[in-house]
Design a protein around this motif. Structure first.
Motif, PDB file in Angstrom:
ATOM      1  N   SER A   1       8.418  73.357  23.724  1.00 38.49           N
ATOM      2  CA  SER A   1       9.265  73.967  24.749  1.00 38.49           C
ATOM      3  C   SER A   1      10.202  72.959  25.409  1.00 38.49           C
ATOM      4  O   SER A   1      11.088  73.337  26.169  1.00 38.49           O
ATOM      5  N   LYS A   2       9.982  71.652  25.113  1.00 43.42           N
ATOM      6  CA  LYS A   2      10.797  70.567  25.680  1.00 43.42           C
ATOM      7  C   LYS A   2      10.760  70.546  27.210  1.00 43.42           C
ATOM      8  O   LYS A   2      11.718  70.151  27.873  1.00 43.42           O
ATOM      9  N   ALA A   3       9.647  70.990  27.764  1.00 41.60           N
ATOM     10  CA  ALA A   3       9.495  70.958  29.223  1.00 41.60           C
ATOM     11  C   ALA A   3       9.191  69.550  29.714  1.00 41.60           C
ATOM     12  O   ALA A   3       9.358  69.238  30.889  1.00 41.60           O
ATOM     13  N   GLY A   4       8.731  68.693  28.795  1.00 44.30           N
ATOM     14  CA  GLY A   4       8.421  67.317  29.170  1.00 44.30           C
ATOM     15  C   GLY A   4       7.324  67.257  30.224  1.00 44.30           C
ATOM     16  O   GLY A   4       6.421  68.100  30.259  1.00 44.30           O
ATOM     17  N   LEU A   5       7.428  66.287  31.113  1.00 45.33           N
ATOM     18  CA  LEU A   5       6.407  66.108  32.142  1.00 45.33           C
ATOM     19  C   LEU A   5       6.558  67.091  33.291  1.00 45.33           C
ATOM     20  O   LEU A   5       5.817  67.042  34.258  1.00 45.33           O
ATOM     21  N   LYS A   6       7.541  68.007  33.189  1.00 48.14           N
ATOM     22  CA  LYS A   6       7.659  69.079  34.177  1.00 48.14           C
ATOM     23  C   LYS A   6       6.607  70.158  33.934  1.00 48.14           C
ATOM     24  O   LYS A   6       6.391  71.014  34.791  1.00 48.14           O
ATOM     25  N   HIS A   7       5.976  70.119  32.761  1.00 41.99           N
ATOM     26  CA  HIS A   7       4.916  71.072  32.443  1.00 41.99           C
ATOM     27  C   HIS A   7       3.659  70.636  33.188  1.00 41.99           C
ATOM     28  O   HIS A   7       3.008  69.666  32.811  1.00 41.99           O
ATOM     29  N   GLU A   8       3.317  71.337  34.267  1.00 40.47           N
ATOM     30  CA  GLU A   8       2.270  70.864  35.172  1.00 40.47           C
ATOM     31  C   GLU A   8       0.916  70.714  34.496  1.00 40.47           C
ATOM     32  O   GLU A   8       0.172  69.769  34.771  1.00 40.47           O
ATOM     33  N   PHE A  51       0.206  69.880  31.420  1.00 42.73           N
ATOM     34  CA  PHE A  51       0.161  68.648  30.634  1.00 42.73           C
ATOM     35  C   PHE A  51       0.403  67.414  31.490  1.00 42.73           C
ATOM     36  O   PHE A  51      -0.171  66.356  31.222  1.00 42.73           O
ATOM     37  N   SER A  52       1.237  67.515  32.520  1.00 43.09           N
ATOM     38  CA  SER A  52       1.479  66.342  33.362  1.00 43.09           C
ATOM     39  C   SER A  52       0.195  65.932  34.084  1.00 43.09           C
ATOM     40  O   SER A  52      -0.102  64.742  34.221  1.00 43.09           O
ATOM     41  N   THR A  53      -0.589  66.919  34.525  1.00 41.72           N
ATOM     42  CA  THR A  53      -1.882  66.616  35.166  1.00 41.72           C
ATOM     43  C   THR A  53      -2.831  65.979  34.164  1.00 41.72           C
ATOM     44  O   THR A  53      -3.530  65.003  34.470  1.00 41.72           O
ATOM     45  N   MET A  54      -2.849  66.528  32.956  1.00 44.37           N
ATOM     46  CA  MET A  54      -3.714  65.985  31.909  1.00 44.37           C
ATOM     47  C   MET A  54      -3.327  64.554  31.558  1.00 44.37           C
ATOM     48  O   MET A  54      -4.184  63.665  31.473  1.00 44.37           O
ATOM     49  N   ILE A  71      -4.339  62.948  20.872  1.00 44.67           N
ATOM     50  CA  ILE A  71      -3.301  63.951  20.606  1.00 44.67           C
ATOM     51  C   ILE A  71      -3.400  65.000  21.706  1.00 44.67           C
ATOM     52  O   ILE A  71      -4.311  65.826  21.722  1.00 44.67           O
ATOM     53  N   ALA A  72      -2.453  64.953  22.639  1.00 44.15           N
ATOM     54  CA  ALA A  72      -2.456  65.886  23.767  1.00 44.15           C
ATOM     55  C   ALA A  72      -1.922  67.247  23.348  1.00 44.15           C
ATOM     56  O   ALA A  72      -2.498  68.284  23.665  1.00 44.15           O
ATOM     57  N   THR A  73      -0.797  67.233  22.644  1.00 47.25           N
ATOM     58  CA  THR A  73      -0.251  68.478  22.086  1.00 47.25           C
ATOM     59  C   THR A  73       0.684  68.120  20.945  1.00 47.25           C
ATOM     60  O   THR A  73       1.416  67.122  21.003  1.00 47.25           O
ATOM     61  N   ALA A  74       0.642  68.941  19.907  1.00 43.77           N
ATOM     62  CA  ALA A  74       1.459  68.701  18.718  1.00 43.77           C
ATOM     63  C   ALA A  74       1.344  69.902  17.800  1.00 43.77           C
ATOM     64  O   ALA A  74       0.506  70.791  18.020  1.00 43.77           O
ATOM     65  N   ASP A  75       2.168  69.924  16.776  1.00 41.96           N
ATOM     66  CA  ASP A  75       2.022  70.914  15.715  1.00 41.96           C
ATOM     67  C   ASP A  75       0.959  70.379  14.763  1.00 41.96           C
ATOM     68  O   ASP A  75       1.200  69.438  13.998  1.00 41.96           O
ATOM     69  N   TYR A  76      -0.220  70.967  14.810  1.00 37.76           N
ATOM     70  CA  TYR A  76      -1.333  70.433  14.021  1.00 37.76           C
ATOM     71  C   TYR A  76      -1.207  70.722  12.534  1.00 37.76           C
ATOM     72  O   TYR A  76      -2.023  70.257  11.736  1.00 37.76           O
ATOM     73  N   ASP A  77      -0.185  71.473  12.145  1.00 37.74           N
ATOM     74  CA  ASP A  77       0.100  71.679  10.717  1.00 37.74           C
ATOM     75  C   ASP A  77       1.092  70.641  10.190  1.00 37.74           C
ATOM     76  O   ASP A  77       1.365  70.602   8.996  1.00 37.74           O
ATOM     77  N   ASP A  78       1.623  69.819  11.076  1.00 34.21           N
ATOM     78  CA  ASP A  78       2.588  68.792  10.694  1.00 34.21           C
ATOM     79  C   ASP A  78       1.918  67.785   9.751  1.00 34.21           C
ATOM     80  O   ASP A  78       0.847  67.254  10.054  1.00 34.21           O
TER      81      ASP A  78
END
Length: 339
Positions: free
Chosen positions: A70-77, A79-82, A125-132
C-alpha cells in the motif's frame, strides 16, 4: 575514550562485572546492571563493536524486511508500532537495526545479498509478498530468519490470532442480533486466509447463511477500494446490517461511502474494523474493532531471533500466537429486539 576500567572504578566493581552487565548477562543482578548502564551512559561510553564482532563472530546487526504494497510506509500505525518494538528490543539487547531492500540507490540486490552485504546476523520479515522468489531464496538460505504472520517450514513464526479474531467479532455481532453480515477482506495472504476461515467457521457454528455477494475483497490500508466494496454492498436488494472491514484505516473509505448514501452509523448500518489503531478510539462513534497486539508481536520476533543467533544449537522452530482483544465501541447497533 572511556574504557571498561573507567566504568569499573566509578561503579566500584570489577572489569568483568562491567563487561557482563553491559552485555545484559543473567549472572549480574538487575540492580547492578541498571547502575552500570547508567554510569556508562553518563560517562559517554560507546562499546567497541568491532572488537565485540571479532570476539563473537557476529555483527550485532539485524535486517528487517518491510515491503508494504500500500506504500503507507511508517504511517501505517500497526506496522510502525511493531517496528518500533522490534527496534527497541534489539537496542536493549545490544543489536542494531537495518532495513533490507532489493534496491539500494541504483544498485540491484536480492534481499539475501543485501542482508549479507550488511553482515546481518539474522532477518525479521515484518511484511512482504511471501510468494516472491527472493523471499523463498532468503528462506532457503542459512540466514537465520523469523517471520511475522506467515509460516515457513523449520522457521519460527510470530502470528497474530487471525484464526480466531474474526470468530470473536462474529460472536459479538450475532449477540446483538445481526445475521446479515458482510465481510470485506484484504488481498489473499495467509493473514486473509486465516481470517476468512475464522469468519466462515463462526458463521457455520451459528447457522448464519452468508451469501457470496456479502464477501468482497479490497487491499489492506486502501480506503478507496473498501469504499467501492461498500458501495456494492449497499446496492444489493438484501443489504447487510453489518459490514466488517479489512482494517481500521480502510474503514474510512467505507464510512465516506455510507455517508454519501445518507446513512448513519450505527442507526442505519453497523460496522466493525480490525487492528485497533489510535484512530479507532478517537472516531465518533468509537469504532468497534479487533485490537492486535503489534507491540508484543515485534518484541517476540526480536527476542526469538536473538535467541536463535546466540543459541543456535538449541534452536527449535516455533509458531507463537499473540492474542488480541475485541474493542467494543459504539458502531454496532443492538437489533435483537428490533427485527
Amino acid at each position: 575514550m572511556v574504557k571498561l576500567k573507567d566504568i569499573a572504578d566509578v561503579a566500584g566493581v570489577s572489569i568483568g562485572t562491567v563487561s557482563k552487565a553491559l552485555s545484559n548477562s543473567h549472572e549480574i543482578s538487575i540492580k547492578v546492571t541498571k547502575k552500570i548502564h547508567k554510569i556508562a551512559r553518563e560517562m559517554g561510553y560507546i562499546a567497541n563493536s568491532q572488537a565485540r564482532s571479532l570476539k563473537t563472530n557476529r555483527s550485532y546487526n539485524i535486517g528487517v524486511v518491510y515491503i508494504d504494497k500500500s506504500k503507507a510506509g511508517l504511517k501505517h500505525e500497526y506496522f510502525s508500532t511493531m517496528l518500533s518494538s522490534i527496534q527497541e528490543t534489539l537496542r536493549i539487547k545490544g543489536y542494531d537495526f537495518t532495513f533490507i531492500s532489493n534496491l539500494v540507490g541504483t544498485t540491484k540486490h536480492t534481499l539475501l545479498s543485501h542482508a549479507r552485504y550488511r553482515r546481518c546476523d539474522g532477518v525479521i520479515i515484518a511484511t512482504a509478498d511471501y510468494d516472491d522468489p527472493e523471499i523463498h531464496q532468503l528462506m532457503a538460505s542459512d540466514m537465520k530468519v523469523v517471520t511475522i504472520d506467515h509460516d515457513f517450514p523449520n522457521r519460527t513464526a510470530i502470528m497474530s490470532d487471525n484464526n480466531i479474531g474474526l470468530g470473536k467479532i462474529v460472536d459479538y455481532i450475532y449477540k446483538l442480533g445481526h445475521t446479515k453480515i458482510a465481510f470485506i477482506h484484504g488481498e489473499m495472504t495467509q493473514v486473509t486466509k486465516d481470517r476468512l476461515e475464522s469468519f466462515k467457521t463462526a458463521c457455520q457454528r451459528l447457522n448464519i447463511d452468508i451469501p457470496q455477494a456479502y464477501i468482497k475483497q479490497a487491499d489492506y490500508h486502501l480506503p478507496k477500494q473498501s469504499g467501492i466494496a461498500t458501495r456494492e454492498l449497499l446496492s444489493l436488494d438484501e443489504k447487510p446490517t453489518c459490514i466488517i472491514y479489512p482494517d481500521d484505516y480502510s474503514f474510512m473509505g467505507g464510512m465516506t461511502e455510507i455517508e454519501k448514501h445518507g446513512l448513519s452509523i450505527p442507526n442505519d448500518i453497523s460496522v466493525v474494523g480490525y487492528d485497533g489503531i489510535y484512530l479507532s478510539r478517537i472516531l465518533r462513534p468509537t469504532l468497534t474493532t479487533y485490537v492486535q497486539n503489534s507491540e508484543e508481536i515485534g518484541k517476540q520476533a526480536a527476542l526469538k531471533l536473538i535467541n536463535h543467533i546466540e543459541n543456535p544449537k538449541e534452536f527449535i522452530s516455533e509458531r507463537i500466537t499473540i492474542t488480541g482483544k475485541l474493542q467494543k465501541g459504539h458502531t454496532v447497533k443492538d437489533i435483537k429486539n428490533t427485527f
